[in-house]
Design an enzyme around this catalytic site. Sequence first.
Site, mmCIF file in Angstrom:
data_model
loop_
_atom_site.group_PDB
_atom_site.id
_atom_site.type_symbol
_atom_site.label_atom_id
_atom_site.label_comp_id
_atom_site.label_asym_id
_atom_site.label_seq_id
_atom_site.Cartn_x
_atom_site.Cartn_y
_atom_site.Cartn_z
ATOM 1 N N GLU A 1 8.235 14.241 7.867
ATOM 2 C CA GLU A 1 7.204 13.331 7.324
ATOM 3 C C GLU A 1 6.200 13.198 8.450
ATOM 4 O O GLU A 1 4.972 12.892 8.282
ATOM 5 C CB GLU A 1 7.990 11.889 7.326
ATOM 6 C CG GLU A 1 7.254 10.723 6.569
ATOM 7 C CD GLU A 1 8.163 9.664 6.552
ATOM 8 O OE1 GLU A 1 8.576 9.176 7.832
ATOM 9 O OE2 GLU A 1 8.249 9.074 5.430
ATOM 10 N N ASP B 1 0.807 -1.152 0.005
ATOM 11 C CA ASP B 1 -0.036 -0.035 -0.113
ATOM 12 C C ASP B 1 0.818 1.126 0.068
ATOM 13 O O ASP B 1 1.987 1.330 -0.255
ATOM 14 C CB ASP B 1 -0.911 -0.222 1.184
ATOM 15 C CG ASP B 1 -0.130 -0.006 2.707
ATOM 16 O OD1 ASP B 1 1.113 0.123 2.668
ATOM 17 O OD2 ASP B 1 -0.751 -0.314 3.611
ATOM 18 N N GLU C 1 3.686 1.110 2.028
ATOM 19 C CA GLU C 1 4.631 0.049 1.531
ATOM 20 C C GLU C 1 4.580 -1.415 2.432
ATOM 21 O O GLU C 1 5.572 -1.904 3.227
ATOM 22 C CB GLU C 1 6.046 0.397 1.584
ATOM 23 C CG GLU C 1 6.277 1.739 0.964
ATOM 24 C CD GLU C 1 7.451 2.329 0.634
ATOM 25 O OE1 GLU C 1 8.414 2.415 1.425
ATOM 26 O OE2 GLU C 1 7.756 2.577 -0.710
HETATM 27 C C1 BGC Z 1 6.351 5.871 3.185
HETATM 28 C C2 BGC Z 1 5.830 5.930 1.608
HETATM 29 C C3 BGC Z 1 6.652 6.985 0.945
HETATM 30 C C4 BGC Z 1 8.211 6.842 1.269
HETATM 31 C C5 BGC Z 1 9.018 8.062 0.669
HETATM 32 C C6 BGC Z 1 7.851 5.683 3.307
HETATM 33 O O1 BGC Z 1 8.258 5.724 4.567
HETATM 34 O O2 BGC Z 1 5.602 4.658 3.975
HETATM 35 O O3 BGC Z 1 4.424 6.215 1.454
HETATM 36 O O4 BGC Z 1 6.534 6.962 -0.511
HETATM 37 O O5 BGC Z 1 8.416 6.729 2.573
HETATM 38 O O6 BGC Z 1 8.659 9.184 1.044
#
Ligand code: BGC
Length: 404
Positions: free
Chosen positions: A347, A188, A191
Amino acid sequence: MTDTLPASEAPDPALAAPDVATGAPVDADVIGELARGSIRLIADLQTPQGAYPASPTFSAYVGYSWLRDGSFIADAASAAGLVESAGRFYAWCADVMVRRAEKIRWIVRETAEGRPPAPSHMLPARFTFDGEDGADEWWDFQLDGYGTWLWALVEHLDRHGGSGEAFREGVELTADYLIASWDRPCYDWWEEHAQHVHVSTLACIAAGLDAVARAGLIAGERADRARSALESIRELVAERGTADGHLIKWLGSTAVDGSLAAAIAPLGFVDPRSDVARATIEVLESHLSVDGGVHRYLGDTFFGGGQWPLLTCFLGLAHLAAGDRARADECLEWAAATATAELHLPEQVTHHLIAPRMERPWIERWGTVATPLLWSHAMFLRLGIALGRIDPSDLASAPEGEPR
Ligand code: BGC
């Protein structure tokens, strides 16, 4: 549960004006400054090849561009007036596909003959800036980004004009890949959970196929097949992708996921004024939002399971599309308040951790939370512009074009 941020991530008091708990409004200067900083970051970090890195500093992400992050970053860049930058990203995506034309044709053929290739033979979720597959192990089989780049490209062409001819071959290959594979379980947005078919992923695929068919970037029999896949996705989500009237995390689940807001806006897979949209927004608010910020899902343990500015902005976009401007404003303010003194958006933030004991192990494994995360900046810009609180013409002086 901890309420303290590591010192390095604590918002600068000058920028931390918003107090979402009390609903105090954010100074327009703060929003404007953060918007200009966001644009600079996106423009400066785009690579000469056209890729957008996920984060310039976070150990596990350095050197890679994800189709998912990149497409939403390009969409925000496009909305903010970085027309050339967004175009270069879409050209990079098209090139990534064309270079894999043989592989895509093989996947499509094998699938048609009843031998769908193993997940390890499918296309990856992220690429090096040169458009190569990564050398490191990753949770690679993810389909959502392939739909999202198609959707974002068409948004860009609708916004700024242009025929899209230059992207056609890459678009056709992507559409073929999705038409052959859309119903397969895969990782998803986070990931995770590769054994399931995820409703957010289906929404991204549907939005992408719908967009390129409507824009005439695919034609004839290919467009017919895309429309038929779209119809099947709609039926499947209606039958197995909802519970109690709202969208759910994966087919057959009853849980929700913060990414579902995107199905309402900006993707528009679900009509924002529909009962499903209303019920989905309600359940996202009641299950995943605490003091205004949005978690990924209940049970999240990544870095302790904090709240994500980018998801809060997605929820803001859904609220705005559904007519609740006041809550959308709060979402923007909450996201702005997570900025560091350097005007970097992380994030996630650790105000309300779901699994506080899991924060430390992740820091030991990968370092502190990815900051800046370009996708967070992108969603802040996208919501701010949609709300009219960020004026793209004020951002026009931001650098455009010259990659560094
Ligand atoms: C997230 C992803 C994202 C990636 C890069 C991962 O930890 O789960 O959604 O695409 O980081 O930002």
